[in-house]
Write a protein that holds these residues in place. Structure first.
Motif, short mmCIF file in Angstrom:
data_model
loop_
_atom_site.label_atom_id
_atom_site.label_comp_id
_atom_site.label_asym_id
_atom_site.label_seq_id
_atom_site.Cartn_x
_atom_site.Cartn_y
_atom_site.Cartn_z
N GLY A 174 0.82 -1.20 0.00
CA GLY A 174 0.00 0.00 0.00
C GLY A 174 0.86 1.25 0.00
O GLY A 174 2.01 1.22 -0.39
N ARG A 175 0.25 2.35 0.46
CA ARG A 175 0.99 3.62 0.43
C ARG A 175 2.28 3.56 1.23
O ARG A 175 3.27 4.19 0.87
N ARG A 176 2.30 2.78 2.33
CA ARG A 176 3.52 2.69 3.13
C ARG A 176 4.64 1.99 2.39
O ARG A 176 5.80 2.06 2.81
N HIS A 177 4.31 1.27 1.33
CA HIS A 177 5.33 0.58 0.53
C HIS A 177 5.55 1.29 -0.80
O HIS A 177 6.09 0.72 -1.74
N ASN A 178 5.08 2.56 -0.87
CA ASN A 178 5.21 3.36 -2.10
C ASN A 178 4.48 2.74 -3.28
O ASN A 178 4.95 2.82 -4.43
N ALA A 179 3.36 2.10 -3.01
CA ALA A 179 2.56 1.52 -4.11
C ALA A 179 2.08 2.64 -5.02
O ALA A 179 1.67 3.72 -4.56
N ASP A 180 2.14 2.39 -6.31
CA ASP A 180 1.77 3.39 -7.31
C ASP A 180 1.19 2.66 -8.52
O ASP A 180 1.79 1.68 -9.00
N PRO A 181 0.04 3.10 -9.03
CA PRO A 181 -0.55 2.41 -10.19
C PRO A 181 0.40 2.29 -11.37
O PRO A 181 0.28 1.37 -12.17
N ARG A 182 1.37 3.20 -11.46
CA ARG A 182 2.24 3.21 -12.64
C ARG A 182 3.15 2.00 -12.69
O ARG A 182 3.58 1.60 -13.76
N TRP A 183 3.49 1.42 -11.50
CA TRP A 183 4.25 0.16 -11.57
C TRP A 183 3.41 -1.04 -11.15
O TRP A 183 3.74 -2.18 -11.46
N LEU A 184 2.29 -0.79 -10.46
CA LEU A 184 1.41 -1.92 -10.11
C LEU A 184 0.71 -2.48 -11.35
O LEU A 184 0.55 -3.69 -11.48
N LEU A 185 0.29 -1.60 -12.26
CA LEU A 185 -0.44 -2.06 -13.44
C LEU A 185 0.40 -3.00 -14.31
O LEU A 185 -0.04 -4.10 -14.65
N PRO A 186 1.66 -2.65 -14.66
CA PRO A 186 2.48 -3.61 -15.41
C PRO A 186 2.73 -4.90 -14.63
O PRO A 186 2.81 -5.98 -15.23
N LEU A 187 2.84 -4.80 -13.29
CA LEU A 187 3.03 -6.00 -12.48
C LEU A 187 1.83 -6.93 -12.60
O LEU A 187 1.99 -8.14 -12.78
N LEU A 188 0.62 -6.39 -12.51
CA LEU A 188 -0.58 -7.22 -12.62
C LEU A 188 -0.68 -7.86 -14.00
O LEU A 188 -1.05 -9.04 -14.13
N CYS A 189 -0.34 -7.10 -15.02
CA CYS A 189 -0.37 -7.67 -16.39
C CYS A 189 0.62 -8.81 -16.53
O CYS A 189 0.32 -9.84 -17.14
N ARG A 190 1.81 -8.63 -15.94
CA ARG A 190 2.87 -9.64 -16.06
C ARG A 190 2.54 -10.88 -15.24
O ARG A 190 2.68 -12.01 -15.71
N ARG A 191 2.10 -10.67 -14.02
CA ARG A 191 1.82 -11.81 -13.14
C ARG A 191 0.54 -12.55 -13.53
O ARG A 191 0.45 -13.78 -13.43
N GLY A 192 -0.48 -11.80 -13.97
CA GLY A 192 -1.78 -12.42 -14.24
C GLY A 192 -2.05 -12.73 -15.70
O GLY A 192 -3.14 -13.21 -16.04
N HIS A 193 -1.06 -12.42 -16.58
CA HIS A 193 -1.20 -12.70 -18.02
C HIS A 193 -2.46 -12.06 -18.59
O HIS A 193 -3.26 -12.68 -19.30
N ILE A 194 -2.65 -10.76 -18.27
CA ILE A 194 -3.77 -9.99 -18.79
C ILE A 194 -3.23 -8.72 -19.42
O ILE A 194 -2.02 -8.48 -19.41
N THR A 195 -4.11 -7.88 -19.96
CA THR A 195 -3.71 -6.59 -20.49
C THR A 195 -4.23 -5.50 -19.56
O THR A 195 -5.08 -5.75 -18.69
N LYS A 196 -3.73 -4.29 -19.74
CA LYS A 196 -4.15 -3.20 -18.86
C LYS A 196 -5.64 -2.89 -19.01
O LYS A 196 -6.27 -2.36 -18.09
N GLN A 197 -6.24 -3.24 -20.17
CA GLN A 197 -7.67 -3.02 -20.34
C GLN A 197 -8.51 -3.93 -19.45
O GLN A 197 -9.71 -3.69 -19.27
N ASP A 198 -7.87 -5.01 -18.91
CA ASP A 198 -8.61 -5.95 -18.05
C ASP A 198 -8.59 -5.53 -16.59
O ASP A 198 -9.16 -6.23 -15.74
#
Length: 568
Positions: free
Chosen positions: A462-486
């Protein structure tokens, strides 16, 4: 000492090369009293230090008439970390001392050692070489250092970093006690201080590193990107700037190999330089850059040592340098001899703070700019194309006859469009980035199309770990084998992040998460991602009533500045 006080033949050589006055480092080594002392010199890249130490050793080389005597055992020895730098030093000294009758012999790896031994046997005034090859000639008895009057260690810190300590010590131990030692080093780490203490006496310390240590002719820029967008950012930077020559710096030979292959596949004229390339391959690569058959060089720091390309106008730090000294040394390959250059740092979002600290340490003012988009590049292409096609050219009769034939068969508009198309076809296509930056916030009525029925997931950052959508979104796409539109809404709390996935995608997403947990190539496989029960509002209401469910947050990663630990 101004150039007018130098021996006449050296002054003539400098004038022919266009030198009107000495640079600060050249003036410093020519000061009265410095010509017979050991020197420790710190000067930034591109400051004219090669000519500086060439002038500094004149007192040991020239007779009263300003000429060289007969060539025998060498009087001066210059040692450089790489073959390219040694040959560059040799070329500089050749024109500087050519009129004085100097005989200069180069001894570097990758060249024929037997030929070098023959050249040494015929006598030399100056020997220039790399530590390993010089040590080899010394041990074979081909290099006689008994008459040496002066030794120059160029980029001494780099030689120690590259593991040449034993070679240097063996060479220096074989030199006469009374010789001068000139040590040129951009930095003064402890090993350099110890080397100076052992082999120098009462050394004069000279530093021309300015307070504004960034090179005055270099414009520094920094762009922040999602880690998955780094390669696309490289492509778009090259396409926006369209440099005559560019160097792209990577940290490892594997990274050089990968980026070079991808650039060539995209249509760039690129060469690679790293430790895995043979001397013949390096020679061909450098010649291709000088001949303009290639315009992009992908290199590691060590492989780029000694490269001097007058047309180099762009340096891109694809992987960040280890410290501000390395940043300046890399960037100093451009912006030389009064020409302007641009150095761009590609900064993953979570490493921005580290880069800002590095820039402060280097006293460099960098402009933070967005990554060029495809639209930016097309606009720049249009302006360049109009300038190119509007430039006056010589037209012969055959050209005119072919033009008249085309005009008879096609309209002027069609011919112009075909010409534009022909020019554009040669250009590599710009890249679309996964993260295009923040978009204006909209408040549509109802859910986003496709997100009427969703499943919510949460991750333990979360915020205490410097979470930011700009690097979370590529992480979710990479880990979950989806695209950012998903990926739908993303809600970041203090200790966790919640996001929604369309229900028809959720099962496949969850299955991919299980397979990639702990094995993510970017180093984020340890982040826990699980389905939620309900939605964020329901969870928050439940948490307020009963506190967090048992075990919910046990696997928290340790907060780190700049985000969770990420591997390469």
């Amino acid at each position: 000492m101004p150039f007018s006080r130098l021996p006449a033949l050296l002054g003539e050589a400098l004038t022919e090369r266009g030198y009107a006055a000495p640079t600060p480092v050249q003036a410093a080594v020519l000061e009265e009293g410095a010509d017979h002392r050991d020197l420790i010199v710190s000067a930034q890249t591109g400051s004219g230090k090669t000519v500086a130490f060439g002038l500094a050793i004149a007192a040991q080389l020239l007779d009263d008439q300003g000429r060289m005597g007969p060539a025998g055992a060498p009087i001066a020895l210059a040692i450089a970390p790489t073959r390219e730098l040694a040959l560059q030093v040799s070329r500089e000294l050749m024109w500087l001392y050519g009129k004085a009758g100097a005989r200069i012999v180069s001894c570097v790896g990758g060249m024929d050692p037997s030929r070098e031994r023959r050249n040494l046997s015929h006598g030399a005034h100056i020997v220039v070489g790399t530590p390993g090859r010089l040590r080899d000639h010394l041990e074979r008895g081909a290099l006689d250092l008994s008459g040496l009057g002066v030794v120059v260690l160029d980029e001494a810190d780099e030689m120690l970093d590259m593991g040449f300590r034993e070679d240097l010590e063996e060479i220096l131990d074989a030199t006469p006690e009374g010789r001068r030692t000139l040590l040129f080093s951009a930095t003064m780490p402890k090993p350099i201080v110890m080397l100076a203490k052992r082999y120098q006496k009462d050394a004069l310390r000279i530093s021309t590193m300015t307070e504004d240590r960034g090179h005055g002719d270099i414009t520094y820029q920094a762009v922040t990107v999602a880690p998955s967008d780094i390669e696309a950012a490289v492509v778009n930077l090259l396409r926006l700037h369209e440099p005559d020559t560019a160097i792209l710096f990577c940290a490892t030979r594997d990274a050089v190999r990968h980026l070079h292959a991808n650039l060539v596949e995209r249509g760039f004229q690129a060469v690679a330089l790293s430790g895995e390339h043979s001397q013949s391959e390096r020679n061909h690569a450098l010649q291709a850059l000088r001949d303009r058959r290639a315009r992009v060089c992908v290199a590691t720091d060590v492989a780029a040592r000694g490269i001097d390309l007058p047309s180099l106008s762009l340096v891109v730090h694809v992987e960040l340098p280890r410290d501000h000294e390395a940043l300046q040394h890399r960037s100093g390959r451009t912006g030389r001899a009064g020409k302007k250059g641009t150095a761009v740092l590609i900064v993953p979002y979570q490493r921005r703070r580290r880069v800002e600290s590095m820039l402060r340490g280097a006293r460099i003012q960098a402009e933070w700019v967005p990554v060029p988009t495809a639209d930016d590049i097309r606009a720049a292409d249009r302006e360049r194309l109009l300038a190119t096609l509007s430039a006056p050219v010589e037209i012969d009769e055959e050209d005119r006859a072919l033009g008249q034939r085309l005009m008879a068969e096609l309209s002027a508009e069609d011919i112009a469009a075909m010409l534009v198309r022909s020019h554009r076809a040669k250009l590599p296509a710009p890249e679309d980035l996964v993260d295009q930056g923040p978009k204006p916030r909209e408040r549509p009525e109802g859910p986003r199309p496709g997100f009427e029925d969703t499943v919510w997931f949460h991750m333990n950052v979360g915020r205490r770990h410097n979470a930011d959508p700009r690097w979370l979104l590529p992480l979710l796409c990479r880990r979950g084998h989806i695209t950012k539109q998903d990926v739908g809404a993303i809600r970041i709390a203090a200790d966790e992040t919640m996001f929604e996935i369309p229900r028809h995608v959720a099962a496949r997403f969850a299955s991919a998460l299980k397979r990639t947990a702990g094995a993510d190539p970017e180093g984020d496989g340890g982040i826990l991602i699980e389905p939620m029960h309900g939605n964020p509002r329901e969870t928050q209401r439940q948490n307020r009533r009963s506190g967090p469910p048992p075990g919910r947050h046990q696997a928290r990663p340790t907060p780190r500045p700049g985000g969770p630990r990420r591997g390469r």
